[in-house]
Design a protein around this motif. Structure first.
Motif, PDB file in Angstrom:
ATOM      1  N   ASP A 255       5.292  63.104 -32.627  1.00  0.00           N
ATOM      2  CA  ASP A 255       6.069  63.573 -33.772  1.00  0.00           C
ATOM      3  C   ASP A 255       5.193  63.625 -35.018  1.00  0.00           C
ATOM      4  O   ASP A 255       4.031  63.212 -35.013  1.00  0.00           O
ATOM      5  N   GLN A 280       8.975  70.615 -29.210  1.00  0.00           N
ATOM      6  CA  GLN A 280       9.675  70.063 -28.055  1.00  0.00           C
ATOM      7  C   GLN A 280      10.465  71.156 -27.346  1.00  0.00           C
ATOM      8  O   GLN A 280      11.227  71.897 -27.964  1.00  0.00           O
ATOM      9  N   TYR A 282      12.673  71.868 -23.409  1.00  0.00           N
ATOM     10  CA  TYR A 282      13.520  71.046 -22.547  1.00  0.00           C
ATOM     11  C   TYR A 282      13.516  71.532 -21.097  1.00  0.00           C
ATOM     12  O   TYR A 282      13.493  72.730 -20.815  1.00  0.00           O
ATOM     13  N   PRO A 287      13.370  66.624 -23.458  1.00  0.00           N
ATOM     14  CA  PRO A 287      12.079  67.182 -23.881  1.00  0.00           C
ATOM     15  C   PRO A 287      10.955  66.719 -22.965  1.00  0.00           C
ATOM     16  O   PRO A 287      11.127  65.800 -22.153  1.00  0.00           O
ATOM     17  N   GLN A 288       9.800  67.364 -23.104  1.00  0.00           N
ATOM     18  CA  GLN A 288       8.661  67.076 -22.229  1.00  0.00           C
ATOM     19  C   GLN A 288       8.261  65.604 -22.297  1.00  0.00           C
ATOM     20  O   GLN A 288       8.344  64.957 -23.341  1.00  0.00           O
ATOM     21  N   ARG A 308       2.883  71.533 -21.115  1.00  0.00           N
ATOM     22  CA  ARG A 308       3.884  70.469 -21.159  1.00  0.00           C
ATOM     23  C   ARG A 308       4.225  70.053 -19.735  1.00  0.00           C
ATOM     24  O   ARG A 308       4.273  70.894 -18.834  1.00  0.00           O
TER      25      ARG A 308
END
Length: 321
Positions: A255, A280, A282, A287-288, A308
């Protein structure tokens, strides 16, 4: 959909192909093979970069020795040496380089990293400018490693051995390094084994019923469909992380808060910041789990190779997918 079954040696080869490196120029002077010690006379004694006692000799049989001179205006040099998985490559080096903006000469260990190095794109950004580095395999995908004044590396793959000076083509040094290379065959009594990549036409449990359990597309937070799911990795999670890291990929920050802190820490440590977070997306309703990136400093802001990964909520024959 592609499936990758993890065995460490094979997986390093596979993920090395995902990297994106620009091959650099190759210029050096080959000094010639070193005759076996019993054939040397006083007049024939070949120059050694360092005393043989500086690195303990591996248990395997020495199969070749070569000496090179790397000029200060060179980057990468193909040694003409092919190595195989499990072979020991012992490299020692001496010499001096001088850069116009450096206060002192430097040896094969390179200059200490400074804040200016954050703006440089070097073959191996984790080491200082002017250090001796190496790589095994195709220059477009091989992951460089630090040699310095001496290093013993066990080759994980088959390929050409290249050595070079950690510098850009437009910022070269004056001087040269004398480099000595010994290659020892893999020790059959060590008990260590390296898996070799093999092509297979099928794997147990990888079939249409499995594909039916995997969503075909990823989605954003609002459920809008995105890219196709296009490969699978089958094997231990810890091995997956180790293979990506060994191939030069970095796990990105999760983040923005983590980005600010991590970016500050690596900058103060004079390291390149490559782990800028990615958006992110999905799969399986979340999320990954992993975001991996491969990029060079500076250009990471404009573009980078990235992917990802999501851990499936089920296993395949007891193995992580």
């Amino acid at each position: 959909m592609q499936t990758v079954r993890f065995q460490l040696g094979a997986a390093i080869v596979f993920f090395g192909l995902l990297g994106n490196f620009c091959p650099a120029s190759t210029r050096a002077q080959l000094q010639g093979d070193v005759p076996p010690p019993q054939q040397l006379t006083n007049a024939q004694t070949a120059p050694k970069a360092q005393p043989a006692s500086s690195i303990a000799a591996p248990a395997g049989k020495k199969r070749l020795s070569k000496d090179f001179t790397l000029k200060g205006d060179s980057t990468w040099t193909d040694t003409g040496i092919n190595v195989s998985p499990g072979e020991h490559v012992l490299v020692t080096a001496i010499g001096k380089l001088r850069y116009t903006d450096a206060k002192d000469d430097n040896g094969p260990e390179g200059l200490p990293r400074g804040f200016k190095d954050l703006l440089r794109i070097l073959p191996f950004n984790a080491a200082g400018r002017g250090s001796l580095v190496g790589r095994i395999g195709d220059g477009d995908v091989a992951q460089p490693f630090l040699i310095g004044a001496s290093h013993d590396v066990v080759s994980p793959i088959s390929g050409h051995l290249s050595i070079g000076i950690n510098q850009s083509d437009n910022d070269t040094g004056e001087g040269s390094y004398t480099v000595h290379i010994d290659v020892y065959s893999a020790d059959p009594t060590s008990g260590a084994t390296l898996a070799i990549a093999k092509s297979v036409t099928a794997l147990p449990g990888i079939d249409n019923s499995l594909f039916g359990r995997i969503p075909r597309r990823i989605a954003d937070k609002d459920g809008n469909p995105g890219d196709m799911v296009n490969f699978m990795i089958l094997g231990p999670e810890a091995v997956m992380q180790r293979v990506f890291s060994a191939a030069g990929w970095v796990k990105v920050d999760a983040d923005v808060k983590g980005t600010v802190l991590h970016g500050l820490i690596v900058s103060l440590s004079k390291e390149s910041y490559l782990t800028m977070p990615m958006s992110q997306l999905y799969l399986f309703g979340r999320p990954q789990d992993y975001g991996w990136a491969h990029a060079e400093p500076i250009s990471v802001v404009a573009s980078r190779n990235h992917l990802r990964l999501w851990k499936a909520p089920f296993t395949v024959n007891g193995e992580t997918l």
